[in-house]
Design a protein around this motif. Structure first.
Motif, PDB file in Angstrom:
ATOM      1  N   UNK A 144       0.325  16.381   8.588  1.00  0.00           N
ATOM      2  CA  UNK A 144      -0.942  16.702   7.912  1.00  0.00           C
ATOM      3  C   UNK A 144      -0.717  16.889   6.410  1.00  0.00           C
ATOM      4  N   UNK A 145       0.398  17.507   6.049  1.00  0.00           N
ATOM      5  CA  UNK A 145       0.729  17.683   4.625  1.00  0.00           C
ATOM      6  C   UNK A 145       0.999  16.319   3.972  1.00  0.00           C
ATOM      7  N   UNK A 146       1.692  15.457   4.697  1.00  0.00           N
ATOM      8  CA  UNK A 146       1.983  14.107   4.201  1.00  0.00           C
ATOM      9  C   UNK A 146       0.682  13.313   3.991  1.00  0.00           C
ATOM     10  N   UNK A 147      -0.250  13.453   4.922  1.00  0.00           N
ATOM     11  CA  UNK A 147      -1.549  12.779   4.819  1.00  0.00           C
ATOM     12  C   UNK A 147      -2.309  13.279   3.589  1.00  0.00           C
ATOM     13  N   UNK A 150      -1.056  14.624   0.826  1.00  0.00           N
ATOM     14  CA  UNK A 150      -0.389  14.128  -0.387  1.00  0.00           C
ATOM     15  C   UNK A 150      -0.761  12.666  -0.632  1.00  0.00           C
ATOM     16  N   UNK A 151      -0.768  11.867   0.428  1.00  0.00           N
ATOM     17  CA  UNK A 151      -1.123  10.450   0.303  1.00  0.00           C
ATOM     18  C   UNK A 151      -2.568  10.291  -0.148  1.00  0.00           C
ATOM     19  N   UNK A 152      -3.469  11.080   0.407  1.00  0.00           N
ATOM     20  CA  UNK A 152      -4.880  11.010   0.029  1.00  0.00           C
ATOM     21  C   UNK A 152      -5.067  11.411  -1.437  1.00  0.00           C
ATOM     22  N   UNK A 153      -4.354  12.429  -1.891  1.00  0.00           N
ATOM     23  CA  UNK A 153      -4.433  12.852  -3.295  1.00  0.00           C
ATOM     24  C   UNK A 153      -3.920  11.748  -4.224  1.00  0.00           C
ATOM     25  N   UNK A 154      -2.861  11.097  -3.803  1.00  0.00           N
ATOM     26  CA  UNK A 154      -2.327   9.982  -4.583  1.00  0.00           C
ATOM     27  C   UNK A 154      -3.353   8.856  -4.698  1.00  0.00           C
ATOM     28  N   UNK A 155      -4.029   8.593  -3.599  1.00  0.00           N
ATOM     29  CA  UNK A 155      -5.057   7.543  -3.602  1.00  0.00           C
ATOM     30  C   UNK A 155      -6.225   7.926  -4.522  1.00  0.00           C
TER      31      UNK A 155
END
Length: 177
Positions: free
Chosen positions: A10-13, A15-20
């Motif tokens: 969930x933390x990885x998701x 971080x990925x969403x914030x990057x996007x």
């Protein structure tokens, strides 16, 4: 001794969403481009689809809107023809049916847009011989995505207008009497 646990999915998701989101602040992305961004964060296929669905539902990702925007700016600002526009949209990973729909919105005025572009370039080619000027102008039009016959017609018309309306060439004889 420190224990290294696998990263929290969930933390990885998150971080990925914030990057996007950061990427989307600088440039509109297609769903395909967004998928590529998310893959760099090590998300699995289901997580990527989940993030993409969320962003699409919120309106952050919309291939149809992006395609329409790119077609509009490409045809108006850059003077691009259908072939170049289609190629640019395909390179952005926009699906063929969405590309076709966006191009269908474009008025069928390739010849007119080609002629407008050719007119802007024709004057700068006036120092060249007619054959070289024609060849260069047709090349410029072709690179902008106009088919051969449209490019040739627009180039010939624009060069004829520039020559006819431009400064006279050749020797002038003036009667000195």
């Amino acid at each position: 001794m420190e224990s290294f646990d696998a990263p929290d999915p969930e933390e990885n998701r998150k971080i990925a969403a914030e990057s996007l989101v950061r990427k989307l602040r600088t440039r509109s992305l297609s769903i395909s481009e967004a998928r590529t961004v998310l893959k760099t964060h090590g998300l699995d296929g289901a997580q990527i689809d989940d993030v993409l669905d969320d962003f699409t539902r919120r309106g952050y990702l919309d291939d149809a809107a992006l395609a329409s925007q790119l077609v509009e700016s490409g045809s108006q600002r850059k003077g691009q023809g259908r072939v170049a526009l289609s190629r640019a949209l395909a390179q952005r990973g926009i699906p063929r049916d969405v590309v076709n729909a966006a191009l269908d919105e474009l008025p069928d005025d390739d010849a007119e847009r080609a002629l407008d572009f050719a007119r802007t370039k024709a004057r700068s080619l006036s120092r060249l011989d007619a054959e070289t000027a024609l060849r260069r102008l047709v090349g410029q039009l072709s690179r902008r995505g106009y088919n051969g016959s449209v490019a040739m017609t627009a180039a010939k018309t624009a060069l004829a207008e520039a020559t006819f309306g431009g400064r006279p060439s050749g020797v002038r004889f003036v009667d000195s009497d």
